[in-house]
Design a protein around this motif. Sequence first.
Motif, PDB file in Angstrom:
ATOM      1  N   LEU A   4      45.563  34.739  51.352  1.00 21.18           N
ATOM      2  CA  LEU A   4      45.244  33.653  50.422  1.00 21.18           C
ATOM      3  C   LEU A   4      44.304  34.128  49.326  1.00 21.18           C
ATOM      4  N   ILE A   5      43.229  34.804  49.713  1.00 12.89           N
ATOM      5  CA  ILE A   5      42.223  35.190  48.736  1.00 12.89           C
ATOM      6  C   ILE A   5      42.674  36.377  47.894  1.00 12.89           C
ATOM      7  N   ALA A   6      43.311  37.372  48.526  1.00 11.63           N
ATOM      8  CA  ALA A   6      43.751  38.550  47.765  1.00 11.63           C
ATOM      9  C   ALA A   6      44.733  38.154  46.669  1.00 11.63           C
ATOM     10  N   ASN A   7      45.572  37.176  46.952  1.00 12.89           N
ATOM     11  CA  ASN A   7      46.570  36.772  45.962  1.00 12.89           C
ATOM     12  C   ASN A   7      45.982  35.924  44.843  1.00 12.89           C
ATOM     13  N   LYS A   8      44.729  35.528  44.972  1.00 12.82           N
ATOM     14  CA  LYS A   8      44.041  34.852  43.863  1.00 12.82           C
ATOM     15  C   LYS A   8      43.398  35.851  42.910  1.00 12.82           C
ATOM     16  N   SER A   9      43.331  37.110  43.335  1.00 15.12           N
ATOM     17  CA  SER A   9      42.671  38.130  42.517  1.00 15.12           C
ATOM     18  C   SER A   9      43.512  38.453  41.290  1.00 15.12           C
ATOM     19  N   LYS A  10      42.879  38.492  40.131  1.00 18.83           N
ATOM     20  CA  LYS A  10      43.561  38.825  38.881  1.00 18.83           C
ATOM     21  C   LYS A  10      42.998  40.117  38.272  1.00 18.83           C
ATOM     22  N   THR A  11      42.168  40.815  39.035  1.00 17.75           N
ATOM     23  CA  THR A  11      41.550  42.045  38.540  1.00 17.75           C
ATOM     24  C   THR A  11      42.352  43.261  38.998  1.00 17.75           C
TER      25      THR A  11
END
Length: 240
Positions: free
Chosen positions: A9-16
Motif C-alpha cells: 500500500l505505502i510503496a505504491n504511493k511513492s512517486k520518488t
Amino acid sequence: VSFGGKLNLIANKSKTEFTAIIGDDDVFINTGIDECINYLRKKNDTVAAFGHRITFKIESKVNNTNDWYCLNQIRSKGLESNDYKERIQFIDTQSWSNFLYAVFRTETIKNSLGVIKYLRYNIPTENLLYYSILISGKWKKIDTLLSVIGFESKFFRYKLRSSFPDYWANNSTILKQLSKSTFSKDFDKGISNIQILFKNKIDMNEVRESILISFWSNNTKYLNEKLGHIHLVKKKLLSY
C-alpha cells in the motif's frame, strides 16, 4: 492489514525515484540514506543499498554504572555478483534483519512487492521478495551508519506480539511457517509471479530451479536437524 499489505500500500504511493523501508524499531540516519541514494544514482546495475545497523539493547535496570545497555552491529553483507543466480544463492535465511530495511529503486521495490501482494506474508514469502529484488540487480552494503535499532529485552518491551501473526507471534519459527497448510501453494504462486515479472528477460525454467535450490538448501536444516551440522555444496544438499 497484513505486513505485506502495508508494504504494498505505502510503496505504491511513492512517486520518488527511491523508496526506503524503515523498521518500527529503527532510528534512521539521514546521511546514511543520502549515501545510499548517491551510490544508486551512480550504479545502474544496483537496485538496493543499505549501511551498518547498530542495535541498542537495555540489558538491566538503569543504574549508576555504564553496563546497563549494550551495542552490537548486525552482521550483514552485500550481494554484488554479476550473476543473479549467485546473488540469490548466498542470501541468508531469516534475512529480514539484514536486508528489508534499505533504500530501493522505487520501480524495483514496487514490482517485487507485487510478486507477494496476495500471499500470506511470512519468512518464506519474504525470501521471494528478496529473490525478485536480487534478480533485478545488485544489493550493495555501504560503509556508512544507516540506523540505530532499539532492540527489545525483558526490561524494555513495546511491540504488540500479535500484530502480524503470520510473521511472528505463534508462527515465528521457520519450521512452523514451513509447516503451514498454505505454504506450498503460496510459494509456488510467488515463483510463478517472479517468472511472469521477468518473462522474456531470463529463462523461466532457470529462474524456478535457481530459486528452489537457494530456498531449500537454506531451509533444509530447519526440516531435518541431522543435516544442520553438514556443510555441503548447495546442489548436493538439495539432491540429498
